[in-house]
Design a protein around this motif. Structure first.
Motif, PDB file in Angstrom:
ATOM      1  N   THR A   1     -55.108 -96.104 -22.551  1.00 21.92           N
ATOM      2  CA  THR A   1     -55.054 -96.350 -21.318  1.00 21.92           C
ATOM      3  C   THR A   1     -56.204 -97.491 -20.592  1.00 21.92           C
ATOM      4  OG1 THR A   1     -55.958 -95.263 -19.526  1.00 21.92           O
ATOM      5  CG2 THR A   1     -57.269 -94.725 -21.441  1.00 21.92           C
ATOM      6  N   VAL A   2     -56.327 -97.905 -19.636  1.00 28.33           N
ATOM      7  CA  VAL A   2     -57.266 -98.615 -19.206  1.00 28.33           C
ATOM      8  C   VAL A   2     -57.704 -97.764 -17.798  1.00 28.33           C
ATOM      9  CG1 VAL A   2     -55.111 -99.961 -18.059  1.00 28.33           C
ATOM     10  CG2 VAL A   2     -57.447-101.067 -18.192  1.00 28.33           C
ATOM     11  N   ILE A   3     -58.870 -98.303 -17.475  1.00 24.67           N
ATOM     12  CA  ILE A   3     -59.707 -98.191 -15.887  1.00 24.67           C
ATOM     13  C   ILE A   3     -60.109 -99.208 -15.520  1.00 24.67           C
ATOM     14  CG2 ILE A   3     -62.107 -97.024 -15.404  1.00 24.67           C
ATOM     15  CD1 ILE A   3     -61.273 -95.194 -18.081  1.00 24.67           C
TER      16      ILE A   3
ATOM     17  N   PHE B   1     -68.864 -91.503 -12.053  1.00 23.84           N
ATOM     18  CA  PHE B   1     -70.384 -91.174 -11.495  1.00 23.84           C
ATOM     19  C   PHE B   1     -71.183 -91.661 -11.733  1.00 23.84           C
ATOM     20  CE2 PHE B   1     -74.337 -87.752 -11.973  1.00 23.84           C
ATOM     21  CZ  PHE B   1     -74.242 -88.343 -10.863  1.00 23.84           C
ATOM     22  N   LEU B   2     -72.173 -92.418 -10.369  1.00 25.99           N
ATOM     23  CA  LEU B   2     -73.020 -93.552 -10.711  1.00 25.99           C
ATOM     24  C   LEU B   2     -74.840 -92.456 -11.274  1.00 25.99           C
ATOM     25  CD1 LEU B   2     -73.936 -96.086 -11.097  1.00 25.99           C
ATOM     26  CD2 LEU B   2     -75.137 -95.665  -8.964  1.00 25.99           C
TER      27      LEU B   2
ATOM     28  N   THR C   1     -62.886 -98.706  -8.721  1.00 21.42           N
ATOM     29  CA  THR C   1     -62.513 -97.053  -8.380  1.00 21.42           C
ATOM     30  C   THR C   1     -63.731 -97.137  -6.288  1.00 21.42           C
ATOM     31  OG1 THR C   1     -64.975 -97.443  -9.217  1.00 21.42           O
ATOM     32  CG2 THR C   1     -62.520 -96.516  -9.991  1.00 21.42           C
ATOM     33  N   ASP C   2     -64.079 -96.600  -6.284  1.00 19.63           N
ATOM     34  CA  ASP C   2     -64.783 -95.748  -5.278  1.00 19.63           C
ATOM     35  C   ASP C   2     -66.069 -96.416  -5.145  1.00 19.63           C
ATOM     36  OD1 ASP C   2     -63.168 -93.782  -5.356  1.00 19.63           O
ATOM     37  OD2 ASP C   2     -64.772 -92.060  -5.227  1.00 19.63           O
TER      38      ASP C   2
ATOM     39  N   ASP D   1     -64.174-108.288 -17.145  1.00 19.32           N
ATOM     40  CA  ASP D   1     -63.114-108.112 -16.610  1.00 19.32           C
ATOM     41  C   ASP D   1     -63.636-106.632 -15.612  1.00 19.32           C
ATOM     42  OD1 ASP D   1     -62.544-106.447 -18.346  1.00 19.32           O
ATOM     43  OD2 ASP D   1     -60.543-107.180 -18.515  1.00 19.32           O
ATOM     44  N   GLY D   2     -64.289-106.423 -15.924  1.00 17.12           N
ATOM     45  CA  GLY D   2     -64.370-104.706 -15.381  1.00 17.12           C
ATOM     46  C   GLY D   2     -63.760-103.592 -15.510  1.00 17.12           C
ATOM     47  N   CYS D   3     -63.401-104.209 -16.431  1.00 21.60           N
ATOM     48  CA  CYS D   3     -62.169-103.054 -17.396  1.00 21.60           C
ATOM     49  C   CYS D   3     -63.038-102.311 -18.371  1.00 21.60           C
ATOM     50  CB  CYS D   3     -60.639-103.559 -17.654  1.00 21.60           C
ATOM     51  SG  CYS D   3     -59.946-104.163 -16.066  1.00 21.60           S
TER      52      CYS D   3
END
Length: 1293
Positions: free
Chosen positions: A228-230, A275-276, A235-236, A214-216
């Motif tokens: 917490t969940v990100i 940061f990629l 995000t950008d 799910d991308g989290c």
């Protein structure tokens, strides 16, 4: 540098993971070492150091298909791996030693994750499709228990897991729930932890991190309460469909890997700004690559529909843009403004480079566009498609189509413009190279027009200039891409094997030399030079990676590539080219001959049981009939004439007690020179090819030919086997060597890869193995100071190996400016661990320090075949027949001994065939130099000069001719080696006379008075010579084909019958020297011939298995009923056909021939020789099928002839290609030696053609039918024969 992980990354590009690494990776607890597993037929696991990027250990030989997951235990001593094979095998390794500790089948379905329980030793957990298993490791056995899902949760596919204290295990399931286990039971579930499958779970001090489809990314505390969940999609850098495949949480940093090959770093308190740090292409194939004409930029496009622009300076992704269709090719216009992309659906799109906006999108074709190129003047774009045509578009006219090239019959693969933009050359899938005028697209058929054309680029794979990139003898199209660097005069190629190669340009001759670089896993689809020729960019099809290599032009133009950021990686361990053939001097004739020898057999002795299985029916019928029992008398190997020198080296040594050990045929021989007696090790059953002696000089190791060939280590005193090593060498073992401490043994096989294996021979354990070389390897030597290092030498091969776990890592000897690697014939270590001395095929001795050649010394005329290190200095021997003693630096030759007939001492056991025979083995000890020659002689050179010949046999070539003297203990042999020899069979065992012939011979016969000897030659002629002096009496030639058998009539020896392979027998009157009769009527070549006692009748056998009779001297054919045949008194019986010897043919008679037989003078025992190398004794007459027999193994493949001596005291046999002449003593029934006879290896397997042998005791079975591995070395004991219970035969059951 590959774009795919972090930026300052080091790069592990050893010759290791040739296939995709991307399946599994584990980090050692100390966080420096990394283990990676690969996909492939024989996958490896490499453990390597992430700082130095050096391989520490290689684990292999257990998994097949690939390695799915890996994990280190808490203290990092052990590594667990799971394979991709059908059983999903689980292995536990002591990875530093390369040792497999335990192995067990994992599960019937895929396993996705495995982990050590870090809180309980020796416990592991694995999970996968619809299962979770809890393993315990005890000793070397792994036992699993399946997790019980019970009522608490559904039976789910578990994707990842993490172990916690108190036997608690957390696991992530396919539906997004987290399952919590206590022991093996599911105790609770945390529902909806993620919206979809949980791919990754990582434990750290603070708690757990999970990542899902799910991308989290979610963080949990130690009790799995949510912190917490990100959500990365928000995000950008996020995008719809982002899926997390991997998370790693340390402190306030989290690393996240995604399905689209990106790696993000998230700082917890700025969670919306990930940061990629790395990205690469994801699924599908990556084919499109273009470089910017003026800037250090590379453009790539992939089947994942993305086009990306990379900077070659800081290795960063500058821009990314998604297209509608998968991209197959790319090109940048000459001014660098436009980027054209060819699509899979037949369309192409042009973008502006600076902002990636579309200029045009044109679709004129249905099939994929595989290649497009802008013309050098920038006016045109050529677009080549898979429907065999090239379209030309005008750039200024907004890409209006202005021309079309039709001429190819297959898809377009490559294109190049001429510098003046007037011509285009293309390559297509058929390998055709065509030329067109531009921009119209008219085909140029007149080659004259193209004479002076300069090409602006060269990316084509066919054409004179690039002939050399193709291997010499193959016509396969596996080279995908080429790019020439005109200025540096080099070109780079990419192929289907994942190899990037560097060649000279132009490169005209096929099979040119190159350097090769490994890094990609499967096929490399495209390769290009950067605009300033500093870099090479290559892209991998299925491994989605973009590699960037730095070009290092050598001042001597020995160019090479490095993976970009890390200069210390020498040449990325590049191998020199595989095809060094282009400029190598001719091989020495003798070595050339040796490399041609094949040791493959149609049938191996190991195949016997299967062959018999196939003949079951026959066996059943045989068992029901009463068969002749085996004879009571027996034979025992007494003496062997012969030494294998023609294709072996350094196989001759003094033992502790001063005896001499060597080998010939399938026999290990220990020769006592004081008593002139021999003892035999008969554990082998086919040609022995190599022999090495233990440093204490009491044990030897011998390696043989075989389907699964074995190495035997045996004691030279007791002649008993200590250990037998099997299972790793196919076809045969050509070199062995003991380590200085005597504990290890290295061996080299003669399989196609010349596999090298390092053994702990007492335990019978393989320590390490590696593929040695495609070409023949002659010698392996273990470093006496460091048993983990060894060298191998061979055809254009000199390699230095060091052991790394279960593998060996090899480095080629570096010859530097001193020339190329010559063919090496021998090598020894010197007085320190890094000094190595090797002898070449051109007569030089090369001196190496570490892996570098420091100097060469001219030592011999022709190849240096043998070399031996002494306390102070060396001794060498060469083809020139000279033994040379050297000081310890090879600077001075202290003394030379030429092997000459004049120097032969009176006590010699034979005669030297020629002066200066080629020397193949040298050994020192007991004040003498022991020398073995190519001609099969063993000589002892006294330091003061005289030479004693100790042992001698025929030279290379098959021995067929054998005759025993009518009243003396001597015999004659004649061989394809073009010599006729007379041997003394009395205890002096020496060769009495030898004569060179103009042709090889296949048969010989003494006259009844023993004064004359007839010899049949291979050109159809025959001679009669004086039996003492071997001088000619008469010679004749009436036939063109080989004379296969020759026989004097009995009594006065009035007639001589001469049989040839052109189906005739000629009868000559000896006194008048005239041909008086010809026997016609045979439909095949003649194999055997016997006279009757009166000298009036000839019995003949032919290759078509006919038994014919002719009347002498006219040769009229007679028909005689078989009952009558028995009543006739025959002067000799060497026939293999007829009712009297029906029983000598084995059950598997179709595969193997009985080549010869001979009857004792009392007509009681028939001895036979066959194609399997067996000598057998039958009771005569052997009526009825499949008679019982006694069987003896000493010859290797064919026993070509057998003869009893005049008084039946000895049986003499010759062994065809094994060149040996063997003497067996004939022992009457009841005559038993107090010690068990050494040689009796007769058959105890009562089923073996029913040949049960009564007088060979069980003890022998213990001694010789060696358990595949007798691990503990101890003396063997047996039961005395009369106390034994005889095993009932088939009949008695």
């Amino acid at each position: 540098m590959p774009h795919g992980c972090n930026n300052s990354e080091d790069f592990h590009i050893k010759e290791k993971h040739i296939f995709a690494i991307r399946v599994s990776l584990a980090l050692h607890p100390e966080r420096v070492l990394v283990a990676t597993g690969q996909v492939g037929k024989e996958p490896y696991i490499c453990v390597w150091d992430s700082y130095t990027v050096q391989t520490v250990s290689v684990l292999k030989d257990v998994h097949t298909h690939g390695i799915a997951c890996l994990a280190f235990d808490l203290d990092g001593q052990r590594l667990v791996s799971v394979g991709l094979d059908s059983k999903n095998t689980v292995c536990v390794w002591d990875w530093r030693k390369g040792k497999l500790l335990s192995v067990a089948p994992g599960h019937t379905d895929r396993i996705f994750d495995i982990s050590w329980d870090l809180y309980q030793p020796n416990k592991l957990v694995s999970c996968g499709v619809k299962h979770i298993k809890f393993w315990s490791l005890c000793g070397n056995s792994l036992t699993p228990k399946r997790g019980v899902f019970g009522k608490t949760g559904d039976l789910q596919t578990i994707l990842c897991l993490a172990c916690a204290r108190d036997e608690v295990t957390y696991s992530g399931a396919l539906n997004g729930d987290i399952y919590v286990w206590k022991g093996i039971n599911l105790v609770r579930t945390i529902q909806g932890a993620h919206a979809a499958g949980i791919f990754s779970m990582n434990a750290c001090e603070e708690g757990f991190a999970t990542g899902g489809r799910d991308g989290c990314v979610r963080l949990w505390d130690l009790n799995f309460k949510p912190i917490t969940v990100i959500d990365l999609r928000e995000t950008d850098q996020g995008y719809k469909g982002l899926s997390v495949r991997s998370v790693c949480w340390r402190g306030d940093h989290i690393l996240v890997g995604t399905q689209d090959s990106e790696i993000f770093e998230i700082v917890v308190h700025e969670r919306n700004k990930p940061f990629l740090i790395m990205q690469g292409h994801c699924e599908g194939e990556l084919w499109a690559l273009a470089v910017h004409p003026t800037k250090p930029l590379a453009m790539t496009g992939s089947d994942d529909r993305s086009v990306r622009i990379w900077s070659l300076i800081d290795h960063a992704l500058i821009a990314r843009c998604n297209m509608e269709e998968p991209i197959r090719c790319a090109a940048v216009s000459t001014d660098g403004i436009h980027l054209a992309l060819g699509m899979k659906d037949g369309s192409f799109t042009v973008l502006r480079v600076r902002d990636m906006t579309e200029v045009v999108h044109i679709k004129d074709r249905k099939e994929a566009i595989h290649e497009l190129k802008y013309s050098p003047d920038g006016n045109f774009l050529a677009v080549g498609s898979n429907d065999s045509s090239v379209d030309i578009y005008g750039v200024v006219q907004r890409y209006k189509k202005v021309g079309e090239c039709i001429g190819s019959l297959s898809f377009i693969t490559h294109m190049d413009w001429s510098s003046d933009s007037k011509y285009l050359q293309t390559n297509d899938g058929n390998g055709k190279r065509l030329f067109y005028r531009m921009p119209s697209g008219k085909e140029v058929t007149n080659k004259e027009e193209l004479k002076g054309v300069q090409w602006a680029s060269w990316t084509c794979v066919s054409g004179l200039e690039v002939n050399g990139i193709w291997p010499k003898y193959s016509d396969i199209n596996d080279i995908n891409s080429v790019d020439a660097n005109f200025i540096g005069q080099v070109m780079v190629t990419a192929d289907d094997y994942g190899i990037v190669k560097l060649f000279r340009y132009p490169c005209l001759r096929k099979g040119a030399k190159f350097k090769k670089y490994l890094g990609h896993s499967a096929h490399v689809t495209n390769v290009r030079w950067s605009h300033d020729h500093q870099w090479v960019v290559s892209i991998g099809g299925a491994d989605h990676s973009v590699f960037q290599w730095k070009f290092v032009p050598d001042r001597k133009l020995k160019d090479s590539l490095h993976i970009a950021p890390q200069e210390s990686l020498v040449d990325s361990n590049s191998d020199e080219s595989d095809s060094d053939q282009s400029d190598v001097p001719e091989l020495d004739s003798e070595i050339e001959q040796e490399t041609q020898i094949t040791y493959r057999r149609q049938v191996y002795k190991e195949d016997l049981p299967q062959l018999k299985e196939q003949c079951k029916e026959k066996r059943k019928s045989a068992a029901s009939k009463r068969r002749e029992r085996a004879p009571g008398n027996s034979i025992r190997l007494h003496f062997v004439h012969g030494y294998r020198g023609y294709d072996c080296r350094s196989n001759l040594f003094y033992t502790q007690t001063g005896e001499i050990v060597y080998h010939v045929a399938a026999v290990g021989v220990v020769y006592n020179r004081q008593q002139n007696t021999q003892r035999f090790y008969l554990g082998h059953d086919d040609d022995i090819l190599c022999l090495a002696i233990h440093p204490l000089k009491d044990y030897v190791a011998t390696g043989q030919v075989g389907r699964d060939s074995s190495i035997h280590i045996w004691d030279t005193e007791t002649i008993k086997p200590l250990s037998v090593l099997k299972g790793y060498h196919q076809y045969g073992v050509c070199a062995v060597d003991f380590s200085a401490d005597g504990k290890r043994l290295a061996s080299v096989g003669i399989d196609d890869n010349h596999t090298i294996v390092l053994w702990d021979w007492k335990k019978g354990e393989k320590l390490s193995a590696v593929r040695g070389s495609k070409d023949k390897i002659f010698v392996v030597k273990i470093n006496p100071y460091m048993p983990d290092k060894l060298i191998t030498v061979g055809i254009k091969h000199m390699k230095f190996w060091r052991r790394a776990g279960g593998g060996l890592i090899g480095r080629k000897g570096s010859v530097g400016a001193l020339g190329r690697t010559d063919t090496m014939m021998c090598a020894v270590y010197g007085w320190t661990e890094e000094m190595v001395f090797s002898g070449t095929s051109t007569g030089d001795v090369c001196i190496w320090r570490d892996v570098f050649l420091i100097k060469t010394v001219k030592a011999h005329d022709g190849p240096v075949f043998s070399m031996h290190a002494l306390e102070k200095g060396f001794v060498t021997g060469g083809k020139d027949g000279v033994v040379a003693l050297w000081d310890d630096t090879f600077e001075r030759c202290l003394k030379t001994y030429a092997i000459k007939r004049a120097a032969l001492a009176p006590g010699s056991k034979g005669l030297l065939l020629e002066d200066n025979p080629s020397i193949r083995a040298i050994s020192l000890g007991h004040g003498h130099i022991l020398v073995g020659t190519k001609n099969g002689e063993i000589l002892e050179v006294d330091k003061s000069g005289p030479i004693t010949l100790l042992v001698q046999g025929h030279m290379e070539g098959e021995v067929w001719g054998l005759a025993t003297h009518p009243h003396l203990p001597i015999c004659a042999t004649v061989s394809d080696d073009k010599t006729l020899r007379i041997w003394d069979l009395s205890p002096s065992h020496c060769m009495l006379a030898v004569r060179k012939l103009k042709k090889g011979g296949r048969c010989c016969c003494f006259s009844p008075d023993g004064k004359a000897l007839a010899v049949g030659l291979n050109d159809g002629s025959f001679l009669i010579v004086n039996a003492d002096t071997l001088e000619d009496l008469v010679s004749f030639q009436h036939r063109k084909d080989v004379i296969s058998e020759i026989r004097f009539s009995p009594g006065a020896g009035k007639y001589l019958a001469v049989a040839s392979c052109d189906n005739f027998v000629d009868i000559y009157n000896v006194m008048s020297s005239k041909r008086v009769g010809i026997c016609k009527g045979a439909s095949s070549y003649i194999t055997h011939m016997d006279w009757d006692v009166r000298g009036k009748l000839l019995q003949v056998n032919t290759g078509a298995k006919e038994q014919l009779f002719f009347e002498a001297p006219r040769g009229k054919k007679q028909t005689i009923p078989s009952l009558e045949v028995e009543k006739i008194g025959w002067a000799s019986w060497t026939s293999v056909l007829g009712s009297c010897c029906e029983g000598i043919w084995p059950i598997i008679g179709e595969v193997t021939d009985v080549t010869s037989s001979c009857l004792t003078s009392d007509s009681k025992v028939l001895a036979t020789g066959d194609d399997f190398g067996f000598v057998k004794l039958f009771r005569y007459p052997a009526k009825g099928k499949f008679g019982k027999f006694k069987r003896y193994v000493a010859h290797s493949t064919h026993v070509t002839n057998v003869r009893w001596t005049y008084d039946d005291s000895l049986l003499v046999t010759v062994g065809g290609a094994d060149t040996s002449l063997m003497l067996w003593t004939y022992e009457m029934e009841g005559h038993r030696d107090s010690r068990q006879c050494d040689s009796e290896e007769s058959d105890l397997d009562s089923e073996e053609d029913g040949g049960y042998d009564s007088d060979v005791t069980r003890e022998n079975e213990i001694n010789y039918t060696i358990k595949a591995l007798s691990t503990n070395i101890r003396p063997m004991f047996g039961i005395k024969p009369h106390l034994q219970q005889k095993e009932p035969t088939l009949d008695e059951r």
